[in-house]
Design a protein around this motif. Structure first.
Motif, PDB file in Angstrom:
ATOM      1  N   SER A 388       0.182 -12.118   5.245  1.00 60.58           N
ATOM      2  CA  SER A 388      -0.767 -11.000   5.184  1.00 60.58           C
ATOM      3  C   SER A 388      -0.238  -9.897   4.285  1.00 60.58           C
ATOM      4  N   GLY A 389      -1.162  -9.109   3.736  1.00 62.87           N
ATOM      5  CA  GLY A 389      -0.758  -8.010   2.865  1.00 62.87           C
ATOM      6  C   GLY A 389       0.100  -6.994   3.584  1.00 62.87           C
ATOM      7  N   ARG A 447      -1.705  -9.034  -7.373  1.00 65.76           N
ATOM      8  CA  ARG A 447      -2.732 -10.072  -7.473  1.00 65.76           C
ATOM      9  C   ARG A 447      -3.846  -9.861  -6.441  1.00 65.76           C
ATOM     10  N   ARG A 448      -3.491  -9.349  -5.275  1.00 63.21           N
ATOM     11  CA  ARG A 448      -4.473  -9.208  -4.203  1.00 63.21           C
ATOM     12  C   ARG A 448      -5.279  -7.924  -4.281  1.00 63.21           C
ATOM     13  N   LEU A 449      -4.755  -6.913  -4.937  1.00 62.31           N
ATOM     14  CA  LEU A 449      -5.471  -5.644  -4.989  1.00 62.31           C
ATOM     15  C   LEU A 449      -6.759  -5.809  -5.787  1.00 62.31           C
ATOM     16  N   MET A 676      -1.996  -0.750  -9.186  1.00 59.36           N
ATOM     17  CA  MET A 676      -3.407  -0.777  -9.573  1.00 59.36           C
ATOM     18  C   MET A 676      -3.616  -0.272 -10.996  1.00 59.36           C
ATOM     19  N   ALA A 677      -2.782   0.686 -11.409  1.00 55.47           N
ATOM     20  CA  ALA A 677      -2.966   1.281 -12.738  1.00 55.47           C
ATOM     21  C   ALA A 677      -2.829   0.247 -13.843  1.00 55.47           C
ATOM     22  N   SER A 678      -1.999  -0.774 -13.622  1.00 56.54           N
ATOM     23  CA  SER A 678      -1.802  -1.794 -14.654  1.00 56.54           C
ATOM     24  C   SER A 678      -3.065  -2.625 -14.866  1.00 56.54           C
ATOM     25  N   LEU A 722      -7.097   0.219   2.039  1.00 50.72           N
ATOM     26  CA  LEU A 722      -6.421  -0.030   0.770  1.00 50.72           C
ATOM     27  C   LEU A 722      -5.363  -1.126   0.898  1.00 50.72           C
ATOM     28  N   ILE A 723      -4.945  -1.410   2.125  1.00 53.55           N
ATOM     29  CA  ILE A 723      -3.940  -2.455   2.345  1.00 53.55           C
ATOM     30  C   ILE A 723      -4.600  -3.810   2.098  1.00 53.55           C
ATOM     31  N   PRO A 724      -4.109  -4.606   1.159  1.00 49.95           N
ATOM     32  CA  PRO A 724      -4.774  -5.883   0.854  1.00 49.95           C
ATOM     33  C   PRO A 724      -4.694  -6.850   2.026  1.00 49.95           C
TER      34      PRO A 724
END
Length: 725
Positions: A388-389, A447-449, A676-678, A722-724
């Motif tokens: 889990s995230g 990858r999950r965000l 996330m910025a990437s 926000l938690i994936p």
């Protein structure tokens, strides 16, 4: 029920469900403006859009909504009770402690009733403050106290929490239910109670794709059982948690539940569900031993022997009684580790990714040689995509705190907030291993965000700790997860606590400990030290049948130390979970503002006090290198003594705990925004200007007005989303 749901929506989302508009328009404009003005006295305000929407409703509708909403926000900020003070002129007019005690003694000597007992105790060399008639009880009414204080002068820095327009009550309640039920992180006790109310509202309505947290699933299953809907069960323990929920017990299985007698339809539902789980996967009997005693108590209520058509359910209770062997998964892992087969244990754990990641540090330390180390790391990398995230991020936080310098201490905090410290005897993880773990975890999290599109971030949210557990925070307003840091701006810092006893006389003592750079005591403020250079205490109240408040006023510029640790000590009576109500908070104001001891629009934080210990540590304040102050959120409880807890007696344990906590680096929102910025099409720092034209992903402390339709908003109220997964 409707009003209760509306309160939940306002409290959780800062959105006001909108009543239906009149076909020909309404005459609610004047009432809406009055509503807005009344809200501002409590530190809230209607957004422009909400003011316009309410203006289109009938006046009577707006007034009814206003009355309900004002009650909700006043309770949220702590303004639903009367906050009196012992010293009527507080913070002015607080006497020297010894002078005050001397005055209380003199008044008792003038009292014919009190004098004989006082003289007898004084002859024995004892002075008991609690026996003095003028000590510990209010000497004036609340109204007299209000008359002694000037009106608060409004300041630009006063808190202003904006309420935004929502959809219909059904739409908002459904969205809140889906958010809470689908949360990837465990909910706190209050949120679990709210989830129960929402689940009971529409058990046949929309459901989340998955309910990943077992405690939440138990709460939802209770509502589904009551409505005759199919149960969501995939382990035997799910059935045990549901049984606890039906008896209003602890669905987290931390405390024993006293199971109630259950009617036959409920017994059939539980036993039938249990039978199906075990029939589909007999290995799940291995989970029974962990809660053996609870299963035995539940068996006495379910009478499985009366239902021979469910033999697999009966096996569960046979395992609990020790009549049938079912090795648990953990025992198989321990057997391999006991034989020194670390690689074998890691390979077995790959079938339970979450358990592997939680045991990873131990496996890495137990690995003997490069080959076994590589085997453990390979097992870790194969398990990461299936964990889990929340577990990924928890391990990431753990790894960044495992540099392992000499003399470090470990801090343990359980799910109830009880904390203790011990020496860290673990060898450090090699830098190359830690770097490899970080890289794998960050890549998987990225990858999950979700693709953020245009990412809009309020810099003030970056140092907020990720809410990896709902139990790392408390209900209230302005409350941030444990480990978060937020700036403190203002000349006067005022702490407050309120409690109302249920049945027994109860005495809570608000105190503040001041520590220097080395965590040595500089001074404190409490009922034993009413005044100091730093500020003043409002006076000791020792009984709260109608509720009682205590305050501490601090002049931040006068503080001689580097840390200020407010605390609430239980001196006598009911603990934090027994009293009818108890909460703590702090206000910020400027010197010229004056005002009553409690002014709701100056409240920056108010949180409930519900914990297992007898000394509550809600947060600490630390002076930065630039001389400015910031709050560090703790949400902790010390065990303390059964009674008579005082700040001067627990200052050593508080200092050790604070030093150990500040040595840790929590995982914050900054970590996720960097990942996330990437992937963002653009990243903008929010400065209060006009938002972009198109939808954005906004992350901040408060939802700004004017965000484009389709925007996703993450604030402390829903940061868990926000938690994936």
């Amino acid at each position: 029920m409707v009003h209760a749901l509306e309160r939940l929506v306002v409290r959780h989302t800062r959105r006001l469900p909108l009543p239906a508009a009149s076909a020909g328009g309404g005459d609610g404009a004047a009432a809406a403006r009055q509503f807005d003005a009344a809200l501002m006295s409590a530190g809230f305000k209607l957004s422009t859009g909400l003011l316009e929407e309410l203006s289109r409703r009938p006046r009577e509708t707006v007034l009814a909504v206003a009355a309900r909403t004002l009650d909700t926000v006043r309770e949220t900020v702590g303004d639903h009770v009367r906050h009196n003070v012992y010293f009527i002129d507080f913070p002015a007019g607080v006497p020297d402690t010894v002078d005050f005690w001397r005055r209380c003694v003199a008044e008792a000597l003038d009292d014919d009733t009190a004098r004989p007992g006082l003289l007898a105790r004084l002859r024995d060399g004892v002075l008991d403050l609690l026996t003095l008639p003028s000590y510990g009880t209010y000497r004036h009414t609340y109204e007299r106290m209000l008359a002694a204080h000037d009106e608060l002068v409004a300041a630009a820095g006063d808190r202003l929490t904006v309420l935004h327009p929502g959809g219909t009550l059904d739409e908002e309640a459904t969205a809140l239910y889906l958010s809470l039920a689908g949360s990837t992180t465990p909910l706190g006790d209050e949120h679990l109670r709210d989830l129960a109310l929402l689940a009971a509202h529409r058990p046949d309505g929309p459901q989340p794709e998955e309910i990943p947290v077992r405690e939440s699933r138990a709460v939802v299953n209770r509502a589904r059982l009551d409505a005759g809907a199919p149960l969501l069960l995939d382990t035997a323990t799910d059935v045990l948690r549901l049984a606890c929920a039906l008896s209003d017990g602890d669905v987290g299985l931390r405390e024993p539940t006293r199971f109630r007698a259950m009617p036959r339809p409920v017994r059939r539902a539980l036993l039938g569900g249990l039978d199906a789980v075990v029939a589909g996967a007999p290995a799940k009997l291995g989970d029974v031993a962990e809660h053996r005693e609870a299963w035995k108590r539940l068996g006495e209520r379910l009478h499985p022997h009366e239902y021979p058509r469910w033999p697999h359910a009966a096996e569960v209770f046979a395992v609990a009684r020790g009549e049938k062997k079912a090795p648990s998964f953990d025992s198989r892992v321990e057997e391999l580790l006991g034989r020194g087969d670390v690689a074998g244990a890691a390979a077995l754990l790959t079938s339970a990714p979450g358990r592997l990641l939680r045991a990873l540090d131990r496996l890495l330390r137990a690995a003997d040689g490069p080959e076994e180390l590589d085997a453990v790391l390979a097992a870790f990398e194969s398990a990461v995509p299936r964990a889990s995230g929340r577990v990924l991020l928890s391990l990431r936080e753990h790894v960044q705190n495992r540099a392992g310098t000499a003399g470090e201490r470990r801090v343990f905090v359980n799910r109830l907030g009880a904390a203790w410290v011990t020496a860290d005897t673990r060898p450090p993880l090699p830098p190359a291993v830690r770097e490899r773990l970080r890289a794998v975890l960050d890549a998987e999290t990225r990858r999950r965000l979700p693709a953020p599109g245009h990412l809009l971030v309020d810099p003030a949210v970056l140092d907020v700790a990720l809410p990896l557990s709902g139990r790392a925070t408390t209900a209230g307003i302005g409350v941030l997860p444990r480990g978060s840091v937020s700036p403190v701006e203002g000349e006067l810092l005022r702490f407050f606590t309120y409690w109302k006893q249920t049945a027994r006389s109860t005495d809570y003592d608000l105190s503040a400990l001041v520590l220097d750079d080395d965590y040595a005591t500089v001074t404190w403020l409490s009922y034993t030290a009413l005044t100091a250079v730093e500020g003043a205490h409002s006076g000791d109240v020792t009984d709260a049948p109608d509720g009682a408040s205590e305050f501490i006023d601090l002049r931040l510029g006068a503080v001689r130390g580097s840390y200020v640790v407010p605390q609430v000590n239980l001196y006598s009576g009911e603990d934090f979970e027994e009293v009818e109500e108890s909460f703590f908070g702090f206000m910020l104001r400027e010197t010229e503002q004056k005002g009553r001891p409690f002014e709701p629009r100056t409240v920056r934080m108010k949180s409930d006090l519900r914990g297992p210990g007898r000394v509550a540590l809600p947060l600490a304040f630390e002076r930065g290198e630039d001389g400015g102050w910031r709050a560090r959120w703790l949400h902790l409880y010390l065990r303390g003594n059964p009674s008579a807890n005082r700040v001067e007696e627990n200052r050593a344990s508080v200092a050790v705990l604070l030093r150990s906590l500040l040595a840790r680096t929590p995982l914050t929102v900054r970590h996720l925004t960097d990942l996330m910025a990437s992937e963002a099409t653009a990243t903008t720092w929010w400065d209060g200007s006009t938002p972009p034209d198109g939808p954005v992903t906004y992350i901040g402390l408060e939802r700004p007005e004017g965000l484009p339709p389709g925007s996703r908003v993450f604030t402390p109220e829903n940061l868990r989303d926000l938690i994936p997964a």
